[in-house]
Design a protein around this motif. Sequence first.
Motif, PDB file in Angstrom:
ATOM      1  N   ARG A   1      26.296  28.776  39.395  1.00 54.89           N
ATOM      2  CA  ARG A   1      25.292  29.802  39.648  1.00 54.89           C
ATOM      3  C   ARG A   1      24.060  29.667  38.766  1.00 54.89           C
ATOM      4  NH1 ARG A   1      28.996  35.021  39.092  1.00 54.89           N
ATOM      5  NH2 ARG A   1      29.859  33.678  37.439  1.00 54.89           N
TER       6      ARG A   1
ATOM      7  N   LEU B   1      32.884  38.192  40.780  1.00 50.29           N
ATOM      8  CA  LEU B   1      33.409  37.451  41.925  1.00 50.29           C
ATOM      9  C   LEU B   1      34.071  38.353  42.951  1.00 50.29           C
ATOM     10  CD1 LEU B   1      35.069  34.436  40.071  1.00 50.29           C
ATOM     11  CD2 LEU B   1      32.680  34.767  40.721  1.00 50.29           C
TER      12      LEU B   1
ATOM     13  N   VAL C   1      32.045  33.983  45.911  1.00 55.90           N
ATOM     14  CA  VAL C   1      30.601  34.209  45.967  1.00 55.90           C
ATOM     15  C   VAL C   1      29.926  32.853  46.097  1.00 55.90           C
ATOM     16  CG1 VAL C   1      30.654  36.361  44.630  1.00 55.90           C
ATOM     17  CG2 VAL C   1      30.380  34.178  43.448  1.00 55.90           C
ATOM     18  N   SER C   2      28.640  32.870  46.310  1.00 58.88           N
ATOM     19  CA  SER C   2      27.896  31.628  46.461  1.00 58.88           C
ATOM     20  C   SER C   2      27.923  30.812  45.170  1.00 58.88           C
ATOM     21  CB  SER C   2      26.442  31.939  46.855  1.00 58.88           C
ATOM     22  OG  SER C   2      25.701  30.758  46.983  1.00 58.88           O
TER      23      SER C   2
ATOM     24  N   ALA D   1      33.888  41.891  45.218  1.00 61.26           N
ATOM     25  CA  ALA D   1      33.033  42.965  45.731  1.00 61.26           C
ATOM     26  C   ALA D   1      33.550  44.305  45.233  1.00 61.26           C
ATOM     27  CB  ALA D   1      32.998  42.940  47.257  1.00 61.26           C
TER      28      ALA D   1
ATOM     29  N   ARG E   1      41.181  38.693  47.222  1.00 61.34           N
ATOM     30  CA  ARG E   1      40.029  37.810  47.155  1.00 61.34           C
ATOM     31  C   ARG E   1      40.295  36.506  46.430  1.00 61.34           C
ATOM     32  NH1 ARG E   1      35.010  39.888  48.646  1.00 61.34           N
ATOM     33  NH2 ARG E   1      34.402  37.773  48.138  1.00 61.34           N
TER      34      ARG E   1
ATOM     35  N   HIS F   1      35.840  30.492  47.973  1.00 61.40           N
ATOM     36  CA  HIS F   1      34.443  30.649  47.571  1.00 61.40           C
ATOM     37  C   HIS F   1      34.129  32.143  47.579  1.00 61.40           C
ATOM     38  CE1 HIS F   1      33.883  26.299  48.089  1.00 61.40           C
ATOM     39  NE2 HIS F   1      34.606  26.434  49.192  1.00 61.40           N
TER      40      HIS F   1
ATOM     41  N   ASP G   1      31.703  26.894  38.394  1.00 58.08           N
ATOM     42  CA  ASP G   1      30.632  27.895  38.392  1.00 58.08           C
ATOM     43  C   ASP G   1      29.293  27.163  38.383  1.00 58.08           C
ATOM     44  OD1 ASP G   1      28.901  29.993  38.072  1.00 58.08           O
ATOM     45  OD2 ASP G   1      29.979  30.924  36.414  1.00 58.08           O
TER      46      ASP G   1
END
Length: 376
Positions: free
Chosen positions: A179, A235, A154-155, A237, A143, A152, A177
Amino acid sequence: MGRFDRYILSQLMVLFGFFALVLVSVYWVNRAVILFDRLIADGHSAGIFLEFTALSLPNVIRMVLPMAAFAAAVYVTNRLSADSELTVVQATGYSPWRLARPVLMFGLVIALMMSTLTHFLVPASLGQLRERETEISGSVSARLLREGVFLHPVSDVTFYIREISVDGELSDVYLSDRRQPDRSVTYTAERAYILRDDAGPKLVMVSGLAQTMTYKTRRLSTTNFKDFSYDISALIAQAGTPTPRVKHMSTIDLLTRTSEMATLAKDTNGEVLEEAHGRIQQALLCVVAALIGFSTLLIGGFSRFGVTRQIVLAIFLLVLVKLAESAVTDPVRENAALWPLIYVPSLVGFALAGGLLYSAARPFKRRRRAIPEVPA
């Protein structure tokens, strides 16, 4: 089994092996290209790619078996007719029903192969494939550890590494970052390392700079640091226990423990029974495909223009069978009590093949016109 039956069956099996090999190769290569783009591009090794490709093979074979059986039946029948072998055999008293016996045996052999795939190999391979997909989805190296690419994970998070040394050192790291709704933080570091502890993976950055932008005040603050630890577990899964699907369950469980399997898979009883009886139906379709391919060419007789029309008719009949299969799927999924409808396509196929063989056994004969008598 007579000598003629063994001869026809051997011809069918040889051609079936050829067509199956060709079709499996085409479908498998197509599947391998998709897997290669998805896995290798995400940073996985060639071993993972080969493992996933091998696990997808049983499902590919399942898809091509009916087509290979149909192609073999059409090809062998056409060749026997072109070489006048069928004409000679029919002249000895063999009816179309008798000629269809080795084709029926051939279809049953392919149906046995299909049953082995649908009831055992395909559910096991698909279940193992999903477990491996869940495991590698939480891989840090897959990842995040990719050189020269803005990732990217995660969003609202961007991650970049210029180079990764053989010792695992990350050079020129960039992490943005965004978020938090009120501010964004950008980290840059000359070097970084991935460490693991009980709390999860950490990114330790060395000799870097943290820049914090506050949206409300529009102020930028900077902080130099010698080393800084950043939690990257969010970050990645996390691999968990995947929800079981009906495609991965055994047929016996689907038939005997329908409600329990539906609850586990979060599906309806109709979807569970449709999957279970659909596996049996797929084996019957192999017999249907072989019989339709044989019986359609049998009604054509000899023609200098070939058997193109008969082949087109056979393909059209198979399309009708597949349309019947599509028509009964949704009602069964909505109402589990309608599960016998799953076998309607096979009944339609057998009826079509029987009608064609009946037509071949009672060919249409034109009435001869009476020759008028000539008066003396």
